[in-house]
Design a protein around this motif. Structure first.
Motif, PDB file in Angstrom:
ATOM      1  N   SER A  76     -14.449  -7.710  -4.315  1.00 25.64           N
ATOM      2  CA  SER A  76     -14.070  -6.332  -4.873  1.00 25.64           C
ATOM      3  C   SER A  76     -13.824  -6.198  -6.198  1.00 25.64           C
ATOM      4  CB  SER A  76     -12.674  -6.140  -4.363  1.00 25.64           C
ATOM      5  OG  SER A  76     -11.716  -6.800  -4.907  1.00 25.64           O
TER       6      SER A  76
ATOM      7  N   THR B 185      -7.463  -6.573   6.465  1.00 23.04           N
ATOM      8  CA  THR B 185      -7.782  -5.735   5.128  1.00 23.04           C
ATOM      9  C   THR B 185      -7.201  -6.523   3.877  1.00 23.04           C
ATOM     10  OG1 THR B 185      -5.444  -4.744   5.579  1.00 23.04           O
ATOM     11  CG2 THR B 185      -7.154  -3.508   6.504  1.00 23.04           C
TER      12      THR B 185
ATOM     13  N   LEU C 132      -9.595  -2.023   1.867  1.00 18.89           N
ATOM     14  CA  LEU C 132     -10.923  -2.682   2.225  1.00 18.89           C
ATOM     15  C   LEU C 132     -10.932  -3.323   3.522  1.00 18.89           C
ATOM     16  CD1 LEU C 132     -12.242  -4.017  -0.990  1.00 18.89           C
ATOM     17  CD2 LEU C 132     -12.262  -1.700  -0.319  1.00 18.89           C
TER      18      LEU C 132
ATOM     19  N   HIS D  72       0.654  -1.195   0.004  1.00 15.43           N
ATOM     20  CA  HIS D  72       0.019  -0.188   0.189  1.00 15.43           C
ATOM     21  C   HIS D  72       0.879   1.238   0.079  1.00 15.43           C
ATOM     22  CE1 HIS D  72      -3.072   2.640   2.161  1.00 15.43           C
ATOM     23  NE2 HIS D  72      -3.397   2.806   0.978  1.00 15.43           N
TER      24      HIS D  72
ATOM     25  N   GLY E 244      -3.500   2.791  -3.892  1.00 10.03           N
ATOM     26  CA  GLY E 244      -4.815   1.717  -3.758  1.00 10.03           C
ATOM     27  C   GLY E 244      -5.642   1.903  -2.727  1.00 10.03           C
ATOM     28  N   GLU E 245      -6.775   1.066  -2.562  1.00 10.24           N
ATOM     29  CA  GLU E 245      -8.176   1.102  -1.572  1.00 10.24           C
ATOM     30  C   GLU E 245      -7.788   0.114  -0.575  1.00 10.24           C
ATOM     31  OE1 GLU E 245     -12.568   1.399  -1.424  1.00 10.24           O
ATOM     32  OE2 GLU E 245     -11.610   1.150  -3.544  1.00 10.24           O
TER      33      GLU E 245
END
Length: 360
Positions: A119, A76, A61, A53, A58-59
């Motif tokens: 996702s 995550t 979740l 990350h 990025g995301e």
């Protein structure tokens, strides 16, 4: 002088990001004019998602998954475009265990895979390392829909109930998705060099039970796919590697995957010196661990590499065989008490001392 700082976590005390920042802080005290480039690293174990990350954005979740003994824990999933990254240790790490590894299930890792699927990811990379379980990945298969005539979701101790496993439903659920097992070891599932014999004792399996537990995994392998159980990486993370290979995954060394993601080779070529590190630097570091992986990149870049570690457990000859010019021990420099009481401050002090030797 340009210095690339690329450590792994110092297990139990510092994350890779914290270790990199501590090394940079200490180095800057001694050599404030040096240009420092921080590249925290991981090999697939704890910190895998955080490091990626930090490097790729990025995301993140947030999800809740089942821990090895059935309780719920937060985890995550990192989504970057159509790629999802998950870290098995978040669901089955040794820090989540209460008792021997034979009693823990990997259902939560399967739930992480389901979250990654939901996702919309078309490629899922699973970081393996730091696990506390030893169920051959049976829980992963169960969570994804595999069926059996026995119990798959209650740890290795229940595998003696299994004589047949059908993974087709789990494979169907992953249809159209590329699955990658990012491992830090290349061991098979069972046998003298398998998951139980190699890592069982440090996961709490008593020595006099090793053969019995390994036998349960042998039976599980026979019930599913004996040949796949012998492949490199099948024994990673207590056999989660085996489950992923059954599901059609390819295997990649976690350190190589992370090195590519952070652009380590190019950054090493732009540096004059590379610093790596981990909690315990020993000869097992050669088996897919961060210091050896970083040192290999340094050899390609023709740059010197030094290591800072909580403990250095190899001699100079072994050290150079691993591609490390010099290694420095935190415990030797500041004492064990301070190393654990103030790991960031102690590591910064060690880095300051090392800079006296290596900085121009």
């Amino acid at each position: 002088m340009r210095v690339l700082i690329a450590p792994d976590k110092f297990a139990g005390t510092l994350t890779a990001v914290e270790a990199a920042e501590a090394i940079a802080a200490g180095w800057a005290r001694q050599a404030p004019g040096d240009e420092l480039d921080l590249a925290p690293m991981a090999d697939g174990g704890p910190g895998f998602v955080d490091v990626l990350h930090a490097a790729q954005g990025g995301e993140l979740l947030g999800v809740t998954v089942e821990a090895p003994h059935g309780e719920k824990v937060p985890a995550t999933v990192l989504v970057v475009g159509d790629v999802a990254y998950v870290e098995a240790a978040q669901a089955c790490g040794i820090h989540l265990m209460d008792g021997g590894a034979e009693f823990g299930s990997t259902v939560g890792v399967g739930e992480l895979l389901i979250a990654a699927l939901e996702s919309g990811a078309r490629r899922i990379v699973v970081g393996l390392g730091g696990s506390g379980t030893n169920d051959g990945g049976a829980g992963v298969l169960a969570a994804l829909g595999a069926t059996s005539d026995g119990i798959l979701d209650s740890g290795a101790i229940a595998l003696d109930t299994v004589s047949r496993v059908d993974v087709a439903p789990a494979r169907a659920r992953l249809a159209g998705v590329t699955l990658v097992a990012a491992t830090d070891v290349d061991i098979p599932l069972t046998g003298m060099f398998g998951a139980t014999k190699t890592f069982g004792p440090q996961k709490g399996i008593d020595e006099d039970r090793i053969a019995e537990v390994d036998g349960w995994l042998e039976g599980f392998a026979t019930a599913s796919d004996r040949r796949t159980s012998l492949e490199k990486g099948a024994g990673a993370a207590g056999g989660i590697g085996f489950a992923l290979l059954l599901l059609g995954a390819s295997r990649e060394p976690g350190i190589e995957l992370v090195s590519e993601a952070v652009g380590l080779l190019a950054r090493a070529r732009a540096a004059d010196l590379v610093i790596t590190g981990e909690g315990a630097f020993d000869f097992s570091s050669r088996s897919g661990k961060v210091p050896y992986g970083v040192a290999e990149v340094c050899s390609q870049a023709l740059r010197p590499c030094v290591a800072l570690a909580g403990q250095v457990l190899v001699g100079s000859r072994e050290m150079r065989a691993l591609g490390i010019e010099s290694a420095y021990s935190l415990v030797d420099a500041v004492g064990e008490e301070r190393a654990f009481a103030d790991p960031a401050g102690a590591l910064a002090d060690l880095a300051e001392r090392v800079a006296r030797t290596w900085s121009r």
